[in-house]
Write a protein that holds these residues in place. Structure first.
Motif, PDB file in Angstrom:
ATOM      1  N   LEU A 184       4.744  10.909  -9.043  1.00 31.01           N
ATOM      2  CA  LEU A 184       4.397   9.594  -8.502  1.00 31.01           C
ATOM      3  C   LEU A 184       5.020   8.753  -7.407  1.00 31.01           C
ATOM      4  CD1 LEU A 184       2.307   6.996  -9.618  1.00 31.01           C
ATOM      5  CD2 LEU A 184       4.430   6.361 -10.767  1.00 31.01           C
ATOM      6  N   ARG A 209      -4.019   7.637 -12.298  1.00 28.82           N
ATOM      7  CA  ARG A 209      -3.913   8.579 -13.517  1.00 28.82           C
ATOM      8  C   ARG A 209      -2.480   8.871 -13.826  1.00 28.82           C
ATOM      9  NH1 ARG A 209      -7.406  13.483 -14.794  1.00 28.82           N
ATOM     10  NH2 ARG A 209      -5.390  14.306 -14.821  1.00 28.82           N
ATOM     11  N   LEU A 210      -1.434   8.868 -13.179  1.00 18.56           N
ATOM     12  CA  LEU A 210      -0.169   9.089 -13.234  1.00 18.56           C
ATOM     13  C   LEU A 210       0.270   7.694 -14.081  1.00 18.56           C
ATOM     14  CD1 LEU A 210       1.796  11.176 -10.771  1.00 18.56           C
ATOM     15  CD2 LEU A 210       1.819  11.622 -13.062  1.00 18.56           C
ATOM     16  N   SER A 232       7.007  13.658 -13.882  1.00 23.58           N
ATOM     17  CA  SER A 232       5.727  13.221 -13.433  1.00 23.58           C
ATOM     18  C   SER A 232       6.220  11.658 -12.493  1.00 23.58           C
ATOM     19  CB  SER A 232       4.978  12.524 -14.421  1.00 23.58           C
ATOM     20  OG  SER A 232       4.542  13.796 -15.231  1.00 23.58           O
ATOM     21  N   LYS A 233       7.246  11.044 -12.659  1.00 28.66           N
ATOM     22  CA  LYS A 233       7.666   9.803 -12.142  1.00 28.66           C
ATOM     23  C   LYS A 233       7.954  10.208 -10.589  1.00 28.66           C
ATOM     24  CE  LYS A 233       9.853   5.554 -12.473  1.00 28.66           C
ATOM     25  NZ  LYS A 233      10.460   4.596 -13.471  1.00 28.66           N
ATOM     26  N   ASP A 244       9.218  10.733 -18.882  1.00 27.01           N
ATOM     27  CA  ASP A 244       8.809  12.107 -18.014  1.00 27.01           C
ATOM     28  C   ASP A 244       9.211  11.822 -16.540  1.00 27.01           C
ATOM     29  OD1 ASP A 244       7.467  13.946 -16.864  1.00 27.01           O
ATOM     30  OD2 ASP A 244       5.358  13.545 -17.528  1.00 27.01           O
ATOM     31  N   ALA A 249      -2.142  18.708 -12.762  1.00 28.53           N
ATOM     32  CA  ALA A 249      -2.540  17.452 -13.158  1.00 28.53           C
ATOM     33  C   ALA A 249      -3.392  16.536 -12.239  1.00 28.53           C
ATOM     34  CB  ALA A 249      -1.406  16.582 -13.681  1.00 28.53           C
ATOM     35  N   GLU A 289      -5.137   9.539  -8.311  1.00 28.56           N
ATOM     36  CA  GLU A 289      -4.007  10.549  -8.636  1.00 28.56           C
ATOM     37  C   GLU A 289      -3.181   9.456  -9.102  1.00 28.56           C
ATOM     38  OE1 GLU A 289      -3.391  13.490 -10.022  1.00 28.56           O
ATOM     39  OE2 GLU A 289      -4.559  14.073  -8.173  1.00 28.56           O
ATOM     40  N   ILE A 290      -2.661   8.621  -8.442  1.00 25.99           N
ATOM     41  CA  ILE A 290      -1.327   7.489  -8.815  1.00 25.99           C
ATOM     42  C   ILE A 290      -1.999   6.508  -9.958  1.00 25.99           C
ATOM     43  CG2 ILE A 290      -0.788   5.330  -7.999  1.00 25.99           C
ATOM     44  CD1 ILE A 290      -0.536   6.690  -5.054  1.00 25.99           C
ATOM     45  N   HIS A 341      -0.603   8.033 -17.614  1.00 29.57           N
ATOM     46  CA  HIS A 341       0.463   8.949 -18.052  1.00 29.57           C
ATOM     47  C   HIS A 341       1.875   8.607 -18.612  1.00 29.57           C
ATOM     48  CE1 HIS A 341       2.261  12.879 -19.119  1.00 29.57           C
ATOM     49  NE2 HIS A 341       3.145  12.487 -18.187  1.00 29.57           N
ATOM     50  N   LEU A 342       2.360   7.735 -17.725  1.00 26.70           N
ATOM     51  CA  LEU A 342       3.695   7.462 -17.704  1.00 26.70           C
ATOM     52  C   LEU A 342       3.753   6.262 -18.539  1.00 26.70           C
ATOM     53  CD1 LEU A 342       4.623   7.923 -14.160  1.00 26.70           C
ATOM     54  CD2 LEU A 342       5.773   8.873 -15.933  1.00 26.70           C
TER      55      LEU A 342
END
Length: 92
Positions: free
Chosen positions: A56, A38-39, A52-53, A49, A1, A35-36, A42-43
């Protein structure tokens, strides 16, 4: 990711402190911020998830460490990168 190469280069262009810079605190903070973001998107979709959390939270912690390091070392650079990336200044 990881973030796509194109996006990575764009981020680095905005924040780096010299042409070949990929490792300065600024560069790292910039990439972590991308990146943060994007996450977080996603979250929103995948609230359960937890993997991923965790990732993050680790990134946020890493970014916070880099920022406090920069604040100690060079407050001008700290302010500049915070402004550039529109980071909410932590209330002291």
């Amino acid at each position: 990711a990881m973030i796509p190469k194109k996006e990575k280069e764009k981020v680095l262009e905005e924040v780096r402190i010299h042409d070949k810079d990929t490792g300065s605190p600024e560069a790292q903070i910039g990439l972590l911020t991308a990146e943060i973001k994007r996450l977080l998107l996603h979250l929103k979709k995948h609230k359960k998830d937890m993997h991923s959390k965790r990732g993050l939270l680790r990134m946020v912690a890493r970014r916070r460490r880099l920022l406090s390091y920069l604040k100690e070392e060079d407050s001008k650079r700290y302010s500049a990168i915070s402004k550039k990336l529109d980071l909410k200044q932590a209330k002291e």
